[in-house]
Design a protein around this motif. Structure first.
Motif, PDB file in Angstrom:
ATOM      1  N   ARG B 593       0.881  -1.169   0.000  1.00  0.00           N
ATOM      2  CA  ARG B 593       0.000   0.000   0.000  1.00  0.00           C
ATOM      3  C   ARG B 593       0.917   1.217   0.000  1.00  0.00           C
ATOM      4  NH1 ARG B 593      -5.730  -1.475   1.905  1.00  0.00           N
ATOM      5  NH2 ARG B 593      -5.654  -3.445   0.764  1.00  0.00           N
ATOM      6  N   VAL B 594       0.692   2.098  -0.959  1.00  0.00           N
ATOM      7  CA  VAL B 594       1.503   3.304  -1.059  1.00  0.00           C
ATOM      8  C   VAL B 594       0.598   4.494  -0.776  1.00  0.00           C
ATOM      9  CG1 VAL B 594       3.011   4.687  -2.526  1.00  0.00           C
ATOM     10  CG2 VAL B 594       2.956   2.192  -2.798  1.00  0.00           C
ATOM     11  N   ASP B 595       1.026   5.327   0.167  1.00  0.00           N
ATOM     12  CA  ASP B 595       0.225   6.504   0.520  1.00  0.00           C
ATOM     13  C   ASP B 595       0.132   7.429  -0.694  1.00  0.00           C
ATOM     14  OD1 ASP B 595      -0.433   8.190   3.429  1.00  0.00           O
ATOM     15  OD2 ASP B 595      -0.319   9.295   1.534  1.00  0.00           O
ATOM     16  N   ALA B 596      -1.097   7.736  -1.096  1.00  0.00           N
ATOM     17  CA  ALA B 596      -1.310   8.489  -2.331  1.00  0.00           C
ATOM     18  C   ALA B 596      -0.734   9.888  -2.245  1.00  0.00           C
ATOM     19  CB  ALA B 596      -2.810   8.557  -2.646  1.00  0.00           C
ATOM     20  N   ARG B 714      13.999   2.105 -10.628  1.00  0.00           N
ATOM     21  CA  ARG B 714      15.051   1.139 -10.937  1.00  0.00           C
ATOM     22  C   ARG B 714      16.283   1.313 -10.038  1.00  0.00           C
ATOM     23  NH1 ARG B 714      13.150   3.052 -15.862  1.00  0.00           N
ATOM     24  NH2 ARG B 714      11.842   1.548 -16.983  1.00  0.00           N
ATOM     25  N   ASP B 715      16.168   2.213  -9.089  1.00  0.00           N
ATOM     26  CA  ASP B 715      17.292   2.483  -8.179  1.00  0.00           C
ATOM     27  C   ASP B 715      16.842   2.226  -6.744  1.00  0.00           C
ATOM     28  OD1 ASP B 715      19.168   3.603 -10.218  1.00  0.00           O
ATOM     29  OD2 ASP B 715      17.514   5.030 -10.441  1.00  0.00           O
ATOM     30  N   TYR B 716      17.438   1.200  -6.157  1.00  0.00           N
ATOM     31  CA  TYR B 716      17.083   0.847  -4.773  1.00  0.00           C
ATOM     32  C   TYR B 716      17.814   1.753  -3.793  1.00  0.00           C
ATOM     33  CZ  TYR B 716      15.079  -3.610  -6.403  1.00  0.00           C
ATOM     34  OH  TYR B 716      14.327  -4.585  -6.999  1.00  0.00           O
ATOM     35  N   PRO B 717      17.236   1.940  -2.584  1.00  0.00           N
ATOM     36  CA  PRO B 717      15.926   1.468  -2.158  1.00  0.00           C
ATOM     37  C   PRO B 717      14.806   2.341  -2.729  1.00  0.00           C
ATOM     38  CG  PRO B 717      16.954   2.718  -0.396  1.00  0.00           C
ATOM     39  CD  PRO B 717      17.963   2.640  -1.508  1.00  0.00           C
ATOM     40  N   VAL B 718      13.605   1.794  -2.780  1.00  0.00           N
ATOM     41  CA  VAL B 718      12.469   2.523  -3.337  1.00  0.00           C
ATOM     42  C   VAL B 718      11.886   3.396  -2.223  1.00  0.00           C
ATOM     43  CG1 VAL B 718      10.339   2.357  -4.643  1.00  0.00           C
ATOM     44  CG2 VAL B 718      12.056   0.554  -4.850  1.00  0.00           C
ATOM     45  N   THR B 719      12.504   4.543  -2.049  1.00  0.00           N
ATOM     46  CA  THR B 719      12.075   5.468  -1.004  1.00  0.00           C
ATOM     47  C   THR B 719      11.058   6.453  -1.575  1.00  0.00           C
ATOM     48  OG1 THR B 719      14.106   6.640  -1.533  1.00  0.00           O
ATOM     49  CG2 THR B 719      14.100   5.312   0.468  1.00  0.00           C
ATOM     50  N   LEU B 720      10.345   7.119  -0.694  1.00  0.00           N
ATOM     51  CA  LEU B 720       9.234   7.949  -1.161  1.00  0.00           C
ATOM     52  C   LEU B 720       9.678   9.118  -2.041  1.00  0.00           C
ATOM     53  CD1 LEU B 720       9.363  10.580   0.925  1.00  0.00           C
ATOM     54  CD2 LEU B 720       8.227   8.972   2.460  1.00  0.00           C
ATOM     55  N   ARG B 726       5.700  11.710  -8.890  1.00  0.00           N
ATOM     56  CA  ARG B 726       5.075  10.999 -10.026  1.00  0.00           C
ATOM     57  C   ARG B 726       3.835  10.221  -9.605  1.00  0.00           C
ATOM     58  NH1 ARG B 726       9.604   7.581 -12.881  1.00  0.00           N
ATOM     59  NH2 ARG B 726      10.637   7.515 -10.845  1.00  0.00           N
ATOM     60  N   LEU B 727       3.364  10.458  -8.400  1.00  0.00           N
ATOM     61  CA  LEU B 727       2.202   9.700  -7.931  1.00  0.00           C
ATOM     62  C   LEU B 727       0.967  10.122  -8.726  1.00  0.00           C
ATOM     63  CD1 LEU B 727       2.790   9.668  -4.083  1.00  0.00           C
ATOM     64  CD2 LEU B 727       3.058   7.773  -5.677  1.00  0.00           C
TER      65      LEU B 727
END
Lengths: 216, 736
Positions: B593-596, B714-720, B726-727
């Motif tokens: 779940r990603v906070d919108a 494509r670049d870890y970590p997937v931080t907010l 782009r949300l």
């Protein structure tokens, strides 16, 4: 610090000593040549202090360098090595003990601050063959792997259930004024100061949930 | 005993004890704080002195001078060890940089001194009184900038090629060409590297936290210039390793040198903030993946290239390895290049190679499935192979990747997945499902054990095998109980002592299968000794504490009535692992779940389905997998050693700055083991599982985040910060 602590002269003095040590340490890091410091050896001579800890029900008289943390007092002076040193900086929770009924990071507390305090360590909860219900639940649920964070997780969870019972709110509660719910999310939030790098979290929460369910 | 033909029916197949989810036999010790770790041997070592390590304050260069006067004069100081006064030191075969630096400094926080004092507080205080005059020189710290200068590594297989990748890729109607990065990561095990050392004459007795006892003995001896026979190394409990304790580190060598200098037992633990730059880490990678496929979704060309860095003389992160084996495709190539970086030593961390390799490959596979408009589970299934794609005559010993994917999809409810990214919202949350394959090779290695049958009928196993949280104590006890036909509580297991036979040690997920196979070999010999003693035929049956043959039925203990019986053996391997490709497989399914509004990702649920041979203990094996999944969550969302590219060190070198998952980050985790045996691996028919569990996890999460948000990171970590601008739904709200 509460009112009675503030009125306790021994404790006030101990805290003042602690501060002095910190200030001295900081100054020495930044100023002065080494030879100047070497010329005044008394300045860094250890300040010793007598104190008594009541650990797992037994009085323990100690004379300690005031820089000694509660953690090192337990591990190195009383040889109660069940309390673990994972970071020595209050970041991992491996050193969690119960002091005065509250869970604390023993590494963030100087031993002299606990003169006369009741301290419960993992050794005081149970022994092989006579496990505390939380210890037994950890075994049943495989709620550990390497075992190094385990005493801290267990001490933390035992004290945490008391906090829940007393209605102390957490970040996970929707309404901090309401009695906290005994949900897995509440338990997870309240246990988040105890890191388990082996990643036994899923099992730890199940062990705690089982004990919590048995002791409403 | 040599294992060179596929396993047939053997005593383990009875499964009276093996295969059962029994509680750990060391559980009561660990949960009561009575298991003793390396720094805690007060019972055996009276009045140890305390060593405190000083780390270098520069990344590269040399020490012009060290002023020890103030430190020597500090109260309680017994000795100070530096490269100047330590005498000649060698370098362990497994170490890239020396463990005691000076005058040359190879990396930041390389140990340069040990202060030994009566107390910890005195040693720490005195260490801060040492004044060091450095001569720093410029170093190289940035992998992206060093990439062009990277060269072909001297070891391993830096280049592989089958068919004609270039032309096949160019001709493919659907192509993917993408570059991924993974950051430097730290093992961050809970117990810091720690050692207690004393000298008994010219013999070094050392308790240390180390995964590989025999390697440790060899490298301590080599570093100190003493014979291996003069090193007694013990590691009975280890507070986590994950590859970070495969090798002797500064704590062990400095404790030994400190004890020699102070003429006292000395104990040394690395302070937590020193560990990240002093010890080893998983190196960052840059990975380029190209995939060509038909419009129907058949892969025709696949290429994986990886760049990583290490100190001079170091090795590459073998991030391309799984791509040689995981998917079909006639035209393929891989390449690894190694840059010289002056950061701390790069080395193995849980599933070296595959863990970061799968982080990239399994996003690429997801991207390709999306391009093709094919469900990512189906795309993986369609490109399965039952043979080594580079050597089609060489089959996998067992390969049930398709089952893992199909069973996992069913259990997870995959068919409810919205085929359109960013298409599902639940209040403030964007909901996404992600999948990835799991793959890790199965390694088998020689392992020995000694088994005793006591007069009281108790079976005692001795091997230098270690238990780093993996459950070795318990599965070894289960193996011995099964083989000798006694209940589990009649088995005692003694581990982690160089006086015991050399085992596989713990690493590369080889320990469980290999060490129990060694115990199997020793128990086979002990069974023969028991049968001979009792005058029974060698094929007598051992069960229920009895030995039975024909009409004879005797208590096992009777064989030792007149004296203990002892047997020792090891398991060694023929070429079955060459003739058959032995690997472990799995599938990871994740809902995030990603906070919108904020882009914060929460993992809602996770499922791993694993096919890894016989599961010797489903309880401890499951723990290995959930632990690996948890570490995978860290890799996906937070773990990142941030490089100071000017000063040359990892900035966030403690547990506050290096963010590993905590309780609040991890939901209930589900694990399914497929019922499987692999007769090519060993008589145990087991394989490794502890590293399989992490392979693919981070990609499954990254794919789920893409599915939730439509944003491909494509670049870890997937931080907010990589999501927030782009949300999709936020942008839509702004328009309205």
């Amino acid at each position: 610090m509460n009112e009675s602590d503030a009125m306790n002269p021994a404790r006030r003095e101990a805290l003042a000593l602690g501060r002095d040590m910190l200030v001295g340490g900081a100054a020495a890091c930044w100023a002065g040549s080494p030879s100047a410091r070497a010329a005044s050896p008394r300045r860094d001579a250890p300040v010793m202090r007598k104190l008594t800890l009541r650990v797992n029900g037994a009085a323990q008289a100690l004379e300690l360098d005031t820089r000694t943390t509660l953690l090192d007092a337990l591990r190195e002076h009383l040889h109660l090595t069940g309390t673990k040193k994972g970071c020595d900086h209050g970041q991992c929770g491996a050193c969690t003990v119960i002091a005065g009924g509250r869970r604390i990071n023993a590494c963030l507390s100087l031993a002299v601050m606990h003169d006369g305090d009741e301290v419960t360590t993992i050794e005081g909860l149970g022994k092989p063959g006579h496990l505390h219900p939380m210890q037994a639940a950890f075994v049943r649920h495989d709620a550990y792997q390497c075992g190094y964070c385990t005493p801290g997780q267990i001490c933390s969870s035992v004290a945490m259930l008391e906090e829940l019972r007393h209605g102390i709110p957490s970040h996970a509660a929707a309404d901090v004024a309401a009695a906290p719910a005994w949900t897995p999310d509440e338990l997870r939030e309240r246990m988040s100061g105890n890191i388990c790098r082996c990643g036994a979290y899923s099992n730890i929460i199940e062990a705690i949930t089982e004990v919590a369910g048995a002791q409403p | 005993m040599k294992f060179d033909t596929p396993a047939t029916k053997n005593p383990i197949d009875r499964l009276a004890v093996v295969g059962h989810p029994v509680d750990r036999i060391d559980g009561p010790l660990k949960t009561t704080g009575t298991a003793r770790y390396a720094y805690e041997h007060h019972d055996a070592v009276a009045r140890p002195a305390y060593g405190y390590v000083l780390g270098a304050g520069i990344a590269k260069g040399s020490i012009h001078s060290m002023d020890l006067a103030a430190a020597k004069a500090a109260p309680g100081v017994l000795a100070i060890v530096t490269a100047d006064n330590a005498g000649p030191l060698g370098k362990g075969d497994k170490n890239t940089a020396t463990l005691l630096g000076g005058p040359t400094i190879e990396h930041y926080h390389q140990a340069i001194a040990l202060v030994v004092a009566e107390t910890f507080e005195q040693a720490r205080w005195a260490a801060r009184r040492i004044r060091v005059d450095y001569g720093p020189v410029d170093g190289t710290f940035d992998l992206a900038r060093a990439k062009e200068s990277a060269s072909k590594p001297a070891s391993g297989k830096p280049d592989t090629a089958v068919g004609d990748f270039g032309n096949a890729f160019a001709a493919a109607p659907v192509q993917l060409d993408a570059t991924y990065t993974t950051p430097d990561q730290s093992h961050a095990m809970m117990e810091p590297h720690a050692s207690t050392a004393l000298w008994d004459g010219d013999t070094l007795v050392i308790w240390t936290s180390n995964q590989m006892v025999a390697w440790g003995v060899a490298d301590v001896a080599k570093t100190l210039g003493i014979p291996k026979e003069k090193v007694h190394l013990m590691s009975p409990f280890i507070g986590g390793g994950f590859g970070g304790k495969l090798f002797v580190r500064a704590d062990a060598v400095l404790a030994a040198l400190g004890a020699r200098a102070a003429k006292r037992p000395v104990k040394v633990a690395l302070p937590r903030p020193l560990m990240f730059n002093n010890t080893t880490h998983r190196p960052a990678t840059i990975q380029r993946i190209r995939i060509g496929a038909t419009r129907e979704g058949r892969i025709t060309a696949i290429a994986h290239e990886s760049w990583s860095g290490d100190l001079p003389g170091g090795k590459p992160e073998t991030a391309v390895d799984q791509t040689r084996l995981l998917y079909a495709g006639a035209n393929r190539m891989t390449a690894m290049r190694l840059a010289v970086l002056d950061l701390a030593e790069a080395n193995a961390m849980r599933a070296p190679g595959e863990a970061p390799g799968m982080m990239a490959l399994e996003i690429a596979i997801d991207e390709m499935a999306e391009k093709l408009g094919i469900d990512p589970v189906q795309f993986r299934i369609a490109n399965d192979t039952q043979v080594d794609p580079e050597h089609p005559e060489r089959p996998f010993s067992k390969r049930r990747l398709v089952d893992c994917l199909a069973i996992g999809a069913e259990k997870f409810g995959w068919k409810a997945r919205n085929p359109h990214p960013a298409g599902t919202r639940d209040g403030r949350w964007l909901v996404g499902f992600g999948v990835a394959a799991a793959f890790r090779n199965n390694l088998v290695t020689r392992s020995g054990a000694r088994v005793r049958l006591g007069k009281d009928g108790v079976v005692t196993v001795e091997t230098d095998m270690t238990d780093i949280g993996t459950g070795s104590y318990t599965i070894i006890a289960q193996t011995a109980a099964e083989m000798m036909g006694v209940p589990l509580h009649r088995v005692v297991v003694r581990l982690g002592d160089s006086d015991y036979p050399v085992s596989s040690g713990s690493g590369g997920q080889w320990g469980g299968n290999s060490s129990t196979a060694g115990v199997y070999a020793a128990c086979t010999k002990l069974r023969e000794a028991v049968a001979t003693k009792l005058g029974l035929p060698p094929d007598a049956d051992f069960a229920d504490g009895r030995v039975r043959a024909g009409s004879r039925d005797v208590a096992v203990a009777d064989a030792a009535r007149n004296g203990e019986l002892v047997a020792e053996d090891h398991m060694e391997y023929g070429d079955l692992d060459k003739r058959y490709q032995q690997s472990t497989f799995g599938a990871h399914f994740v809902e995030v779940r990603v906070d919108a509004a904020t882009g914060e990702t929460r993992v809602k649920r996770m499922l791993a389905v694993c096919a890894a041979g016989r599961i010797l203990n489903p309880k401890t094996a499951r723990s290995q997998v959930i632990g690996a999944m948890t570490m995978g969550v860290g890799a996906a969302l937070s773990e990142h050693l941030v490089v100071d590219r000017y000063a040359g060190f990892f900035v966030n070198h403690d547990l506050a700055g290096y963010e590993v998952p905590v309780h609040a980050d991890i939901p209930h985790l589900d694990v399914v083991f497929l019922d499987e045996t692999d007769p090519m691996s060993s008589p145990m028919k087991a394989k490794g599982v502890a590293e399989l569990g992490i392979c693919g996890v981070a990609a499954a999460i990254a794919n789920a985040i893409h599915h939730a948000t439509g944003v491909r990171v494509r670049d870890y970590p997937v931080t907010l910060d990589k999501l927030i601008d782009r949300l999709p739904l936020l942008a839509r709200e702004e328009e309205s």
